[in-house]
Design an enzyme around this catalytic site. Sequence first.
Site, PDB file in Angstrom:
ATOM      1  N   ASP A 179       0.762  -1.200   0.084  1.00 32.30           N
ATOM      2  CA  ASP A 179      -0.013   0.017  -0.138  1.00 32.30           C
ATOM      3  C   ASP A 179       0.773   1.078  -0.008  1.00 32.30           C
ATOM      4  OD1 ASP A 179      -2.151  -1.723   0.251  1.00 32.30           O
ATOM      5  OD2 ASP A 179      -3.001  -0.860   2.102  1.00 32.30           O
ATOM      6  N   HIS A 238       3.482  -2.229   3.109  1.00 29.02           N
ATOM      7  CA  HIS A 238       3.718  -0.977   2.555  1.00 29.02           C
ATOM      8  C   HIS A 238       4.874  -0.703   1.979  1.00 29.02           C
ATOM      9  CE1 HIS A 238       0.681  -0.553   5.785  1.00 29.02           C
ATOM     10  NE2 HIS A 238       0.172   0.292   5.078  1.00 29.02           N
ATOM     11  N   HIS A 283      -5.432   9.337   0.981  1.00 25.96           N
ATOM     12  CA  HIS A 283      -5.465   8.477   2.255  1.00 25.96           C
ATOM     13  C   HIS A 283      -6.146   8.754   3.331  1.00 25.96           C
ATOM     14  CE1 HIS A 283      -3.962   5.218   5.009  1.00 25.96           C
ATOM     15  NE2 HIS A 283      -3.521   4.529   3.906  1.00 25.96           N
ATOM     16  N   TYR A 299      -6.768   2.188   5.927  1.00 22.57           N
ATOM     17  CA  TYR A 299      -7.103   1.659   7.428  1.00 22.57           C
ATOM     18  C   TYR A 299      -8.117   0.450   7.341  1.00 22.57           C
ATOM     19  CZ  TYR A 299      -5.450   6.505   8.000  1.00 22.57           C
ATOM     20  OH  TYR A 299      -4.621   7.749   7.741  1.00 22.57           O
TER      21      TYR A 299
END
Length: 206
Positions: free
Chosen positions: A19, A164, A74, A111
């Site tokens: 991500d 990530h 985000h 999230y």
Amino acid sequence: MERSTPISRRPKAVALTFDDGPDQIWTPRILDVLADYRIHATFMCVGKAVQRNPQMLRRIKDEGHIIGNHTWDHPNLTQLPLSDVQTQVLRTTEEIDRVAGVKTRLFRPPYGDLNDDIVRKVTSLDHEILLWDIDSWDWKGLTGPQVAKNILGHVRDGSIVLQHCAGPTETVKGTLEALPYIIEVLSESGFTFSTIPQLLHLSAYR
């Protein structure tokens, strides 16, 4: 909190997802590792990062990885009006298409935060919501061995792993350090690596 998505488990298959990219620091290093092991992964990209790093998005595509939508900047979608949720999704999809020439279908909410209204909105925009069942917790700034332990201790048939490829140094450093070890251990255990479309039998793009 860890989130799960209902998936049809494929024996001895696992999907690595990354991500928050692309960036110019960590994304290329992660791509280098994946190239060394000839593994394809799924990159859930942030629109603003795509805008800043178009050449890196093109590299992701050119090297055979799958690109997904991770919103424009985000936010926590549950704190936005639905009109803004739509903008977050569509603006990112349009930017990815402009840069890489693909219209994404996979969407991951920041999230993992969702509600019924957001699910309906995203679905109406012809996107498939993608969550995960293994959180590496790399975003906590863990070391490479800690990240590896979190993943390897929970992998099962058809697992989707959250990591990530951009962010604060302490976050992505652990992922980069852990990645070769994770790949080698899983490979030795008989696992193969799939993209999300391969794992879930979905179309990546429209």
